[in-house]
Motif scaffolding. Sequence first.
Motif, PDB file in Angstrom:
ATOM      1  N   ALA A  61       0.992  -0.692  -0.065  1.00 56.03           N
ATOM      2  CA  ALA A  61      -0.103   0.133  -0.202  1.00 56.03           C
ATOM      3  C   ALA A  61       1.281   1.625   0.388  1.00 56.03           C
ATOM      4  O   ALA A  61       0.684   1.857  -0.420  1.00 56.03           O
ATOM      5  CB  ALA A  61      -0.812   0.279   1.397  1.00 56.03           C
ATOM      6  N   ALA A  62       1.851   1.495   0.835  1.00 58.08           N
ATOM      7  CA  ALA A  62       2.638   2.242   1.021  1.00 58.08           C
ATOM      8  C   ALA A  62       3.462   2.692  -0.709  1.00 58.08           C
ATOM      9  O   ALA A  62       3.299   3.456  -0.882  1.00 58.08           O
ATOM     10  CB  ALA A  62       4.056   2.539   1.852  1.00 58.08           C
ATOM     11  N   LEU A  63       2.999   1.979  -1.311  1.00 55.12           N
ATOM     12  CA  LEU A  63       4.483   1.474  -2.653  1.00 55.12           C
ATOM     13  C   LEU A  63       3.456   2.133  -4.015  1.00 55.12           C
ATOM     14  O   LEU A  63       3.613   2.633  -4.431  1.00 55.12           O
ATOM     15  CB  LEU A  63       5.176   0.280  -3.174  1.00 55.12           C
ATOM     16  N   ALA A  64       2.583   1.904  -3.565  1.00 52.73           N
ATOM     17  CA  ALA A  64       0.945   2.151  -4.339  1.00 52.73           C
ATOM     18  C   ALA A  64       0.965   3.306  -4.064  1.00 52.73           C
ATOM     19  O   ALA A  64      -0.169   3.542  -5.271  1.00 52.73           O
ATOM     20  CB  ALA A  64       0.105   0.829  -4.687  1.00 52.73           C
ATOM     21  N   ASP A  65       1.005   4.292  -3.602  1.00 56.27           N
ATOM     22  CA  ASP A  65       0.781   5.319  -3.081  1.00 56.27           C
ATOM     23  C   ASP A  65       0.888   6.643  -3.955  1.00 56.27           C
ATOM     24  O   ASP A  65       2.268   6.315  -4.263  1.00 56.27           O
ATOM     25  CB  ASP A  65       1.391   6.090  -2.193  1.00 56.27           C
ATOM     26  N   HIS A  70       4.817   9.764  -7.474  1.00 58.28           N
ATOM     27  CA  HIS A  70       5.476  10.740  -7.988  1.00 58.28           C
ATOM     28  C   HIS A  70       6.734  11.181  -7.515  1.00 58.28           C
ATOM     29  O   HIS A  70       7.178  11.628  -8.292  1.00 58.28           O
ATOM     30  CB  HIS A  70       3.894  11.774  -7.673  1.00 58.28           C
ATOM     31  N   ALA A  71       6.773  10.590  -6.187  1.00 57.64           N
ATOM     32  CA  ALA A  71       8.368  11.172  -5.860  1.00 57.64           C
ATOM     33  C   ALA A  71       8.979  10.508  -6.558  1.00 57.64           C
ATOM     34  O   ALA A  71      10.659  10.625  -7.201  1.00 57.64           O
ATOM     35  CB  ALA A  71       7.969  11.182  -4.264  1.00 57.64           C
ATOM     36  N   HIS A 244      10.082  12.733   0.269  1.00 59.99           N
ATOM     37  CA  HIS A 244       9.016  11.781   0.462  1.00 59.99           C
ATOM     38  C   HIS A 244       9.827  10.977   1.785  1.00 59.99           C
ATOM     39  O   HIS A 244       8.261  10.349   2.507  1.00 59.99           O
ATOM     40  CB  HIS A 244       8.548  11.042  -0.305  1.00 59.99           C
ATOM     41  N   VAL A 245      11.330  10.083   2.158  1.00 64.05           N
ATOM     42  CA  VAL A 245      10.820   9.366   3.409  1.00 64.05           C
ATOM     43  C   VAL A 245      11.309   9.966   4.553  1.00 64.05           C
ATOM     44  O   VAL A 245      10.261  10.057   5.801  1.00 64.05           O
ATOM     45  CB  VAL A 245      12.072   8.725   2.772  1.00 64.05           C
ATOM     46  N   GLU A 246      11.658  11.219   4.802  1.00 70.93           N
ATOM     47  CA  GLU A 246      11.196  12.080   5.469  1.00 70.93           C
ATOM     48  C   GLU A 246      10.134  12.831   6.415  1.00 70.93           C
ATOM     49  O   GLU A 246       9.935  12.992   7.109  1.00 70.93           O
ATOM     50  CB  GLU A 246      12.163  13.462   5.859  1.00 70.93           C
ATOM     51  N   ALA A 255       6.090   3.277   9.522  1.00 69.25           N
ATOM     52  CA  ALA A 255       6.570   1.827   8.282  1.00 69.25           C
ATOM     53  C   ALA A 255       6.191   2.758   7.057  1.00 69.25           C
ATOM     54  O   ALA A 255       7.011   1.462   5.770  1.00 69.25           O
ATOM     55  CB  ALA A 255       5.054   0.838   8.924  1.00 69.25           C
ATOM     56  N   ALA A 256       5.353   3.361   6.606  1.00 72.93           N
ATOM     57  CA  ALA A 256       5.799   3.953   5.035  1.00 72.93           C
ATOM     58  C   ALA A 256       6.900   4.889   5.199  1.00 72.93           C
ATOM     59  O   ALA A 256       7.214   4.830   3.758  1.00 72.93           O
ATOM     60  CB  ALA A 256       4.322   5.104   5.234  1.00 72.93           C
ATOM     61  N   ALA A 257       7.574   5.322   5.784  1.00 75.31           N
ATOM     62  CA  ALA A 257       8.844   5.587   5.202  1.00 75.31           C
ATOM     63  C   ALA A 257       9.929   4.548   4.484  1.00 75.31           C
ATOM     64  O   ALA A 257      10.100   4.700   4.047  1.00 75.31           O
ATOM     65  CB  ALA A 257       9.365   6.377   6.556  1.00 75.31           C
ATOM     66  N   PHE A 258       9.414   4.026   6.185  1.00 80.44           N
ATOM     67  CA  PHE A 258      11.119   2.462   5.937  1.00 80.44           C
ATOM     68  C   PHE A 258      10.434   1.691   4.487  1.00 80.44           C
ATOM     69  O   PHE A 258      11.588   1.346   3.855  1.00 80.44           O
ATOM     70  CB  PHE A 258      10.901   1.011   6.908  1.00 80.44           C
ATOM     71  N   ALA A 259       9.461   1.324   4.136  1.00 84.60           N
ATOM     72  CA  ALA A 259       8.652   1.137   2.381  1.00 84.60           C
ATOM     73  C   ALA A 259       9.267   1.754   1.126  1.00 84.60           C
ATOM     74  O   ALA A 259      10.325   1.173   0.471  1.00 84.60           O
ATOM     75  CB  ALA A 259       7.538   1.116   2.335  1.00 84.60           C
ATOM     76  N   VAL A 260       9.117   3.380   1.530  1.00 85.72           N
ATOM     77  CA  VAL A 260       9.926   4.195   1.049  1.00 85.72           C
ATOM     78  C   VAL A 260      11.492   4.139   0.494  1.00 85.72           C
ATOM     79  O   VAL A 260      11.727   4.122  -0.291  1.00 85.72           O
ATOM     80  CB  VAL A 260       9.225   5.052   0.835  1.00 85.72           C
TER      81      VAL A 260
END
Lengths: 292, 333
Positions: A61-65, A70-71, A244-246, A255-260
Amino acid sequence: MSAAGWQGQRRPQTALALRDPPWVRALLIVLAVSVLLSFLVLPLAVVLMEALRPGLDAYAAALADDNTHHALLITLVAALLTVPLNLIFGIAAAWLVTRFRFPGKSLLITLIDLPFSVSPVVVGLSLVLLYGAHGWFGAWLVANGVKVVFALPGIVLATIFVTVPFVARELIPLMQAQGREEEEAALVLGANGWQVLRHVTLPNIRIGLLYGVILCNARAMGEFGAVSVVSGHIRGQTVTLPLHVEMLYQEYQTAAAFAVASMLALLALATLLAQHALEALRRPHPPEETSP
Amino acid sequence: MLIRLLSLGLAAGLAAVAGNASAERSILNVSYDPTREFYRAFNEHFIAQWQQQTGEKITVNQSHGGAGKQARAVIDGLEADVVTLAMAYDIDQIATRTGLIPTDWQTRLPNQSAPYYSTIVFLVRTGNPKGIKDWGDLVREGVAVVTANPKTGGGARFNYLAAWEYGLRTGGSEEAARDFITRLYRNVPVLDTGARGSTNTFLQRGIGDVLIAWENEAHLALAELGPGKVDLVVPPRSVKALPPVAVVEGNAERHGTLDIARAYLEALYSPAAQRIAARYYYRPIAPEHAEPADLARFPDLELFTVEEALGGWVEAQKKHFADGGVFDQIHQR
């Protein structure tokens, strides 16, 4: 047989190494491996573990955002614009520095190194001072509706600045070591400048060039400081993957931050694999290397 | 071949980037750190409402960061259509330095252009082991206080001024206030640049005994981390923060988005927005529209504004946070 000859040459060296007491060798190996594990492998493993902790669905889900996509796009576009420019500049600069003598040569070398020593934040701020609404070129840019800072061009400019030395720095020592004899020979045989470049210079510096491009690309995709200053942090518009990670991290979306972040790491890995693939592709018929 | 592939990819990428920007009308809201969650919810509401009323599909883009830094970015050319910042001072800066915002902006919307308000509270470790109840407890020996640098963070300036007011009120003199604030900042181990940074320092890195924070930021952290990790302490008296909003008319006019930008800010005063504000821990100015359960999270306390107690922001800024001001003097020691 050549293999036997090779072994014969190497034997004294191996014996020398074997003379160290076993515990010294064991200690050195343990030391090297533990440093490698704790400083390189562990942080990367933690990123992956944290990313996957809430489960594969959350990871996907985090990667499909859309914002992540865009990032990624911005990051790739910035890298795709930066790397070819630096490639051309790097070859030209290295050629100039290693093949000619001219006044101001050491100044030019120092200038190429400048981005290594200037803090990326300073780079970003200087771009704002030049192209910002109140900067030197600001009035003209605003009047003509050109956006530089807080838009994609600013991000690309910042990335180019910080990556300028990578290709040139790889090539200069290499071309210095190789000397100019082969090129001169080609010229004597009647080759024109373009032919010399294509058939002599480029094949000789191939590996160094590739390595410079890999480094340049890695830095271009990973650059944070300079890009952060000129980005404006608009989600879905001017945010690169590192930014985007920050932002995700600051929004408690750990979790999303680490996924990206793991996606960024994978991109770096992909570049390395591409490098190996390219090298392997060329291997069947390499130009015979002269003994070093 | 490779080059052709690369340039094809690049062209596609650029087209996607450009196309994304021009497909539909959009506005950019440049805001400060702790409003991320609130505006994410409010934007969703506003976009749906706008489409219902006009049939037009719009996008609202967000940019967040430390309030001072964000104002600076707008001055340097970040093309905000609306700004929703921590304090009037920052919007005044944009107005006077760029002329993009009319100088009487604060009179354009109700309640001095502040659709919600907040205050400064404390987060402490579970069970409040250091027994922190009021501002006076922060200067005790052995209490480590986490707050951001008031020169860069909007919230940090409120933290500083609330502490200054306590020193002034209890000590009765300017010297007493100065002494109090000196002792307080001696207890600060890390000065981050913004509110979110110091929240992360306190929560994720586990530094300090007490975090001076925006009330909404503190609640948000409680909710994100789950209860039992930190406790909220509301001092008996604190500063009232009125985070104001304004249309950046110069930019919006050029973008042709003046109508959306104005409607966007007016919608912040609507019952639905007031309810959303309370849900995301901002005190609504029209509490009758909020859920009672949300309102119950805001304990009563005595609130003072910087205008009433300390002579206003322009003066406070000049006296305390300008180069060579009181903060520089006490911090250098």
